[in-house]
Design a protein around this motif. Structure first.
Motif, PDB file in Angstrom:
ATOM      1  N   SER A   1      44.305  -5.310  15.078  1.00 40.18           N
ATOM      2  CA  SER A   1      43.943  -4.230  13.591  1.00 40.18           C
ATOM      3  C   SER A   1      42.649  -3.912  13.573  1.00 40.18           C
ATOM      4  CB  SER A   1      44.623  -4.805  13.316  1.00 40.18           C
ATOM      5  OG  SER A   1      44.572  -6.555  12.380  1.00 40.18           O
ATOM      6  N   GLY A   2      42.098  -3.401  12.385  1.00 40.38           N
ATOM      7  CA  GLY A   2      40.777  -2.813  11.832  1.00 40.38           C
ATOM      8  C   GLY A   2      41.338  -1.696  11.394  1.00 40.38           C
ATOM      9  N   MET A   3      40.244  -1.185  11.287  1.00 36.20           N
ATOM     10  CA  MET A   3      39.316   0.266  10.551  1.00 36.20           C
ATOM     11  C   MET A   3      38.623   1.260  11.736  1.00 36.20           C
ATOM     12  SD  MET A   3      40.107   1.789   7.703  1.00 36.20           S
ATOM     13  CE  MET A   3      40.128  -0.018   6.666  1.00 36.20           C
ATOM     14  N   VAL A   4      39.472   2.388  11.432  1.00 35.59           N
ATOM     15  CA  VAL A   4      37.793   3.529  12.590  1.00 35.59           C
ATOM     16  C   VAL A   4      37.548   4.007  11.762  1.00 35.59           C
ATOM     17  CG1 VAL A   4      38.424   5.503  14.351  1.00 35.59           C
ATOM     18  CG2 VAL A   4      39.873   3.155  14.559  1.00 35.59           C
ATOM     19  N   GLU A   5      35.904   3.817  11.411  1.00 38.21           N
ATOM     20  CA  GLU A   5      35.656   5.264  10.863  1.00 38.21           C
ATOM     21  C   GLU A   5      35.027   6.019  11.648  1.00 38.21           C
ATOM     22  OE1 GLU A   5      30.592   4.348   9.471  1.00 38.21           O
ATOM     23  OE2 GLU A   5      32.235   2.716   9.765  1.00 38.21           O
ATOM     24  N   ALA A   6      35.201   7.231  10.829  1.00 41.11           N
ATOM     25  CA  ALA A   6      35.332   8.484  11.608  1.00 41.11           C
ATOM     26  C   ALA A   6      34.485   9.827  11.185  1.00 41.11           C
ATOM     27  CB  ALA A   6      36.738   8.974  11.346  1.00 41.11           C
ATOM     28  N   LEU A   7      33.793  10.659  11.374  1.00 38.48           N
ATOM     29  CA  LEU A   7      33.010  11.608  10.792  1.00 38.48           C
ATOM     30  C   LEU A   7      33.476  11.391   9.714  1.00 38.48           C
ATOM     31  CD1 LEU A   7      33.380  14.026  13.712  1.00 38.48           C
ATOM     32  CD2 LEU A   7      31.186  12.234  13.109  1.00 38.48           C
ATOM     33  N   GLY A   8      32.542  12.396   8.465  1.00 38.86           N
ATOM     34  CA  GLY A   8      32.506  12.236   7.586  1.00 38.86           C
ATOM     35  C   GLY A   8      32.678  11.715   6.811  1.00 38.86           C
ATOM     36  N   GLY A   9      32.256   9.769   7.330  1.00 38.71           N
ATOM     37  CA  GLY A   9      33.067   8.816   6.388  1.00 38.71           C
ATOM     38  C   GLY A   9      34.092   8.540   5.745  1.00 38.71           C
ATOM     39  N   ILE A  10      35.277   8.865   7.293  1.00 43.84           N
ATOM     40  CA  ILE A  10      36.638   9.086   6.880  1.00 43.84           C
ATOM     41  C   ILE A  10      37.030   7.391   7.465  1.00 43.84           C
ATOM     42  CG2 ILE A  10      38.972   9.684   8.021  1.00 43.84           C
ATOM     43  CD1 ILE A  10      38.017  12.832   7.449  1.00 43.84           C
ATOM     44  N   ARG A  11      38.022   6.464   6.689  1.00 42.90           N
ATOM     45  CA  ARG A  11      37.955   5.950   7.591  1.00 42.90           C
ATOM     46  C   ARG A  11      40.381   5.636   8.046  1.00 42.90           C
ATOM     47  NH1 ARG A  11      34.996   0.245   7.061  1.00 42.90           N
ATOM     48  NH2 ARG A  11      32.711   1.309   6.949  1.00 42.90           N
ATOM     49  N   ALA A  12      40.847   4.996   8.612  1.00 40.16           N
ATOM     50  CA  ALA A  12      42.133   4.906   9.066  1.00 40.16           C
ATOM     51  C   ALA A  12      41.877   3.444   9.626  1.00 40.16           C
ATOM     52  CB  ALA A  12      42.270   6.330  10.178  1.00 40.16           C
ATOM     53  N   ALA A  13      43.020   2.749   9.437  1.00 41.09           N
ATOM     54  CA  ALA A  13      43.040   1.862   9.947  1.00 41.09           C
ATOM     55  C   ALA A  13      44.545   2.127  10.634  1.00 41.09           C
ATOM     56  CB  ALA A  13      44.193   1.085   8.232  1.00 41.09           C
ATOM     57  N   PHE A  14      44.413   1.080  11.899  1.00 43.42           N
ATOM     58  CA  PHE A  14      44.790   1.207  12.858  1.00 43.42           C
ATOM     59  C   PHE A  14      45.767  -0.231  13.196  1.00 43.42           C
ATOM     60  CE2 PHE A  14      40.693  -0.196  14.317  1.00 43.42           C
ATOM     61  CZ  PHE A  14      41.580  -0.805  15.329  1.00 43.42           C
ATOM     62  N   VAL A  15      46.518  -0.448  13.839  1.00 43.34           N
ATOM     63  CA  VAL A  15      46.610  -1.697  15.027  1.00 43.34           C
ATOM     64  C   VAL A  15      47.429  -1.469  15.689  1.00 43.34           C
ATOM     65  CG1 VAL A  15      49.261  -1.586  13.340  1.00 43.34           C
ATOM     66  CG2 VAL A  15      48.949  -4.035  13.930  1.00 43.34           C
ATOM     67  N   VAL A  16      46.953  -2.511  16.928  1.00 40.72           N
ATOM     68  CA  VAL A  16      47.463  -1.581  18.485  1.00 40.72           C
ATOM     69  C   VAL A  16      48.912  -2.563  18.357  1.00 40.72           C
ATOM     70  CG1 VAL A  16      47.218  -2.182  20.752  1.00 40.72           C
ATOM     71  CG2 VAL A  16      45.317  -1.958  18.877  1.00 40.72           C
ATOM     72  N   GLU A  17      50.080  -2.000  18.765  1.00 39.84           N
ATOM     73  CA  GLU A  17      51.672  -2.621  19.208  1.00 39.84           C
ATOM     74  C   GLU A  17      51.652  -3.562  20.815  1.00 39.84           C
ATOM     75  OE1 GLU A  17      53.651   0.991  18.322  1.00 39.84           O
ATOM     76  OE2 GLU A  17      53.924   0.889  16.274  1.00 39.84           O
TER      77      GLU A  17
END
Length: 125
Positions: A46-62
């Motif tokens: 799990s963690g955070m993907v930092e995307a363009l524009g400063g967007i941060r999305a949390a993720f978890v691999v199932e």
């Protein structure tokens, strides 16, 4: 929604580009960096993907199936959550990769052009 792309990269090469989270930004133009404790794809990562524009999305691999070269993860941005299932298969002298996305229809439609571009870059040598 399911998307796919074919290219000359070998299936093992494409799989390694998925398996090493430090490589995600090299083929996925919307990703700037991946913040996670682990650096290899695995269930529970799990963690955070930092995307363009400063967007941060949390993720978890199932789930990850290395033998079948498939993996599934959930990504959350605020109240929006999507589930993504990836796969890699041999195709001719190269490979094909597929992405099946589950989530709100308008979100998937908006994300699809970036996802298509990323998939095409992923399978290039």
């Amino acid at each position: 929604m399911t998307l796919s792309a074919e290219g000359a990269a070998q299936p093992d090469t494409v799989w390694q580009r998925y398996a090493d989270v430090d490589q995600w930004a090299s083929w996925s133009p919307q990703i700037k960096k991946v913040h996670s404790v682990g650096r290899r794809l695995g269930p529970g990562l799990s963690g955070m993907v930092e995307a363009l524009g400063g967007i941060r999305a949390a993720f978890v691999v199932e789930a990850v199936d290395r033998d079948r070269r498939t993996w599934t993860w959930r990504v959350r941005l605020g109240r929006i959550q999507i589930r993504l299932h990836h796969g890699v298969k041999p195709q001719g002298r190269g490979s094909t990769t597929s992405l099946t996305m589950y989530g709100p229809g308008l979100v998937l439609l908006a994300y699809a052009p970036l996802a298509r571009l990323a998939l095409h870059r992923l399978v290039q040598p």
